[in-house]
Design an enzyme around this catalytic site. Structure first.
Site, PDB file in Angstrom:
ATOM      1  CE  LYS A  14     -56.312  -5.168   0.855  1.00  0.00           C
ATOM      2  NZ  LYS A  14     -56.940  -5.025  -0.428  1.00  0.00           N
ATOM      3  CG  HIS A  59     -14.956  21.348  11.742  1.00  0.00           C
ATOM      4  ND1 HIS A  59     -16.220  20.749  12.390  1.00  0.00           N
ATOM      5  CD2 HIS A  59     -14.247  21.926  12.680  1.00  0.00           C
ATOM      6  CE1 HIS A  59     -15.952  21.204  13.713  1.00  0.00           C
ATOM      7  NE2 HIS A  59     -14.926  21.805  13.928  1.00  0.00           N
TER       8      HIS A  59
END
Length: 530
Positions: free
Chosen positions: A152, A288
Site C-alpha cells: 500500500k 483439432h
C-alpha cells in the site's frame, strides 16, 4: 522529501527512494545471505525475526531483533511477532506528509524503505499430507499484514515477496535506491501474492467440509507468463497462464521451434491426455483436439515408442499432416527419424534422447516440448460458461478389474481380442462425442468423432478404416440408441464391440450382435467428451 498537504489528489511521488532500513522475515531462505551481504555493504540496518534473524546472525551479519523494535517479546509460539505499531507504523508512514514524519518522531519510530517477506509454506504443508493442526499452524497472519502494508505504501517502501526479485533489489541498492516503477511492479506482485495465499487457505477450508467431492467455493489462481500471438483465430487476443504448483502442459519447456500458439497448447494437452491414458508405451496424434491416431507398443520390442508412433500414424496419415504428437515415453532416434519426414506442429514428450534431438532440431517449424519431471494430470477440470464455471472430476477409464464388463452377446473373447477391446475402450475416451473407435493389434485403425448422431460416427470410423475394419474391434463412448449404428460396424466386418449399454433398446442391439455372431460387452460406464 517533498512536503505536501494531506490531500490524496496532490500527492507527489519521488522516483528513487534510498534504502536505510530493511525489515526481513522469510520462510524461504533462498538467496537470503547474498541479500544480507548487499544490505550490509550499503549500510542498511536490518530488522528481522526468528529463524530469519538467526540465519543472518549466524553468518556474521548484524541484525536488530524485531522484539527490540517493538519492546515486546515474540509470543504465543511465534504467532505474535510483527503485529505491533512499532513495525507497522514504520511500514505505513507516508513520508511525503509532514504530519506523518512528525508523528513518527513523536512516537520514536523509524521508517522502513524495504521489506522482504515471504509467507509460511501453506501449500507445501498441505501437499505434504500434514494433519489439519499442522496445516493451520502454517497459515501466516503477520506476514500478509507486512506485505499488504508495504505494498500500500509503495510510494515510500519497496516490498519483495520472492527471492527471484533479490538481484533487482541488490542492483537498486548499488544505484542509490529503488525507483517508483520498481516499487509499483513489486507492489503489484505483492498484492497478487497475498491474494493467492488467501485463496489457497480458503480452498483448503472449503475442502474440509467433507460433504461433497467438490468445494463449496472456487478460487482460481494463475499467473500470466506469456502473451500469445493470437487466440483460436487471428482476431482474438490470448495469453498463457500458469497455476502455482501445476505440472502440466503449461509448465512444459520449449526446447526448439517457434513459440507455441493457443491452438498448439489445446491440441498438445489433448494429445498428452490421450497418450497418458495408457501405462504401456503410447503415442497419440491429435488434430483439432481429436485423435487421428493412437497406438500402444510392447515394452519388449526393440524401440517401443517408435513402434507406437508408426502404427498411430498409419491410422490416418492424411489427417496426421500438421498434427500434434504426444508420447508417454522418451522420444528415441527411431521415432525422430519417422517424425522428421512428416509435417508436425508440436511433439511433446517426457524427454528426448540426444541423438533424437539432433535430428528433430533440423526441422525449424517443429516445436519440441519437454514435460516437467513431475508431470501429472489434474484431478479436476474447469470449463467456463457464461456467468460462471463448471467443475468436474477428471474422466479416467476404469479397468475391467475395477468395473467388470458384462458379456451380452457371442462367445467370451480370446486374450488377443480382449486386449484390443480394452485398448479401444481406453482410446475411445479421447474421441469427441459421439465417438467410435476401431482398433486392431493395439492401434486405432478408424475413428469417427464429433458427430451429432452415432450412426454417422460409425460410418466415419468404418470409412476411414476401410479394409482394416474387417476383423477389427470397435468401442463406442456411449450406448447405441438403436441397432442401426451397430449394423454399420457389422457391415464393415468388426468382430467384437465394447460399449456402455443402458439404452431402452439395448435388447435390439444385443439381438443384432447375436444375429451377426459377434462378441459384445457392456461396461456400464460412459465416456462422453465434449
Amino acid at each position: 522529501m517533498v512536503n505536501v498537504v494531506h490531500d490524496a489528489n496532490s500527492y507527489q511521488h519521488q522516483d528513487r527512494v534510498a534504502v536505510k532500513r530493511a525489515l526481513i522475515s522469510v520462510s524461504d531462505k533462498t538467496g537470503l545471505l547474498e541479500l544480507a551481504q548487499a544490505l550490509v555493504n550499503t549500510g542498511v540496518e536490518i530488522v528481522s525475526t526468528g529463524s530469519t534473524a538467526a540465519t543472518m546472525r549466524d553468518a556474521g551479519y548484524p541484525v536488530t531483533e524485531v522484539s527490540t523494535v517493538t519492546g515486546f517479546p515474540e509470543s504465543l509460539d511465534g504467532r505474535v511477532k510483527t503485529l505491533h505499531p512499532g513495525v507497522h507504523a514504520g511500514l505505513l508512514a507516508d513520508l511525503r506528509l509532514q504530519e506523518h514524519r512528525d508523528q513518527l518522531l513523536d512516537l520514536g519510530i523509524e521508517a522502513f524503505e524495504l521489506a522482504v517477506v515471504n509467507l509460511y509454506p501453506f501449500r507445501e504443508t498441505v501437499a505434504s499430507g500434514a494433519d489439519a493442526a499442522t496445516v493451520i499452524e502454517n497459515i501466516d497472519i503477520g506476514g500478509p499484514a507486512l506485505v499488504r502494508a508495504s505494498a500500500k505504501n509503495h510510494a515510500n517502501i519497496a516490498i519483495a515477496v520472492s527471492p527471484a526479485r533479490y538481484p533487482e533489489i541488490i542492483s537498486a541498492l548499488a544505484s542509490g535506491g529503488t525507483t517508483l516503477a520498481q516499487r509499483v511492479a513489486l507492489a503489484t506482485e505483492a498484492f497478487a501474492h497475498t491474494a493467492a495465499y488467501d485463496r489457497a487457505v480458503a480452498g483448503w477450508f472449503a475442502a474440509q467440509e467433507g460433504n461433497s467431492a467438490l468445494p463449496s467455493e472456487l478460487s482460481i489462481e494463475a499467473l500470466r507468463v506469456s502473451e500469445l500471438r493470437y487466440g483460436e483465430n487471428s482476431h482474438q487476443a490470448a495469453a498463457l497462464y500458469k497455476s502455482p504448483g501445476g505440472n502440466g502442459i503449461a509448465q512444459a519447456r520449449l526446447l526448439h521451434g517457434k513459440e507455441m500458439s493457443y491452438n498448439n497448447y489445446v491440441d498438445a494437452d489433448a494429445a498428452l491426455r490421450a497418450a497418458y491414458d495408457f501405462s504401456e508405451p503410447a503415442v497419440a496424434i491429435i488434430k483439432h483436439a481429436n485423435p487421428c491416431g493412437i497406438a500402444i507398443a510392447s515394452e519388449s520390442t526393440s524401440d517401443p515408442i517408435a513402434d507406437a508412433h508408426l502404427r498411430a500414424h498409419e491410422c490416418d496419415p492424411v489427417s496426421a499432416f500438421g498434427g500434434v504428437i504426444a508420447a508417454n515415453r522418451p522420444v528415441t532416434l527411431g521415432m525422430a527419424n519417422a517424425v522428421k519426414d512428416i509435417f508436425t506442429e508440436v511433439l511433446v514428450a517426457p524427454s528426448f534422447h540426444e541423438d533424437a534431438l539432433a535430428v528433430l532440431t533440423t526441422k525449424k517449424n517443429l516445436r519440441l516440448l519437454q514435460l516437467p519431471d513431475d508431470y501429472n494430470r489434474e484431478t479436476h477440470e474447469l470449463r467456463q460458461v457464461s456467468g460462471g464455471f463448471l467443475m468436474q472430476s477428471t474422466d479416467v477409464v476404469s479397468s475391467r478389474a475395477t468395473v467388470p464388463w458384462t458379456l451380452v452377446a457371442g462367445e467370451e473373447a480370446d486374450a488377443t481380442t480382449l486386449a484390443d477391446l480394452e485398448f479401444a475402450w481406453i482410446a475411445c475416451r479421447a474421441v469427441k462425442s459421439n465417438g467410435i473407435l476401431l482398433a486392431h493389434n493395439g492401434a486405432a485403425v478408424g475413428v469417427g468423432m464429433g458427430q451429432v448422431n452415432r450412426v454417422d460416427s460409425c460410418r466415419l470410423a468404418a470409412e476411414r478404416a476401410g479394409e482394416r475394419a474387417l476383423g477389427a474391434v470397435a468401442a463406442s463412448d456411449a450406448f447405441f440408441p438403436f441397432a442401426d449404428g451397430l449394423q454399420v460396424l457389422l457391415d464393415a466386418g468388426v468382430s467384437a464391440v465394447v460399449q456402455p449399454g443402458g439404452s431402452i433398446r439395448d435388447q435390439d442391439v444385443i439381438d443384432a450382435a447375436h444375429t451377426a455372431g459377434i462378441t459384445m460387452y457392456f461396461t456400464g460406464e460412459r465416456h462422453f467428451f465434449h
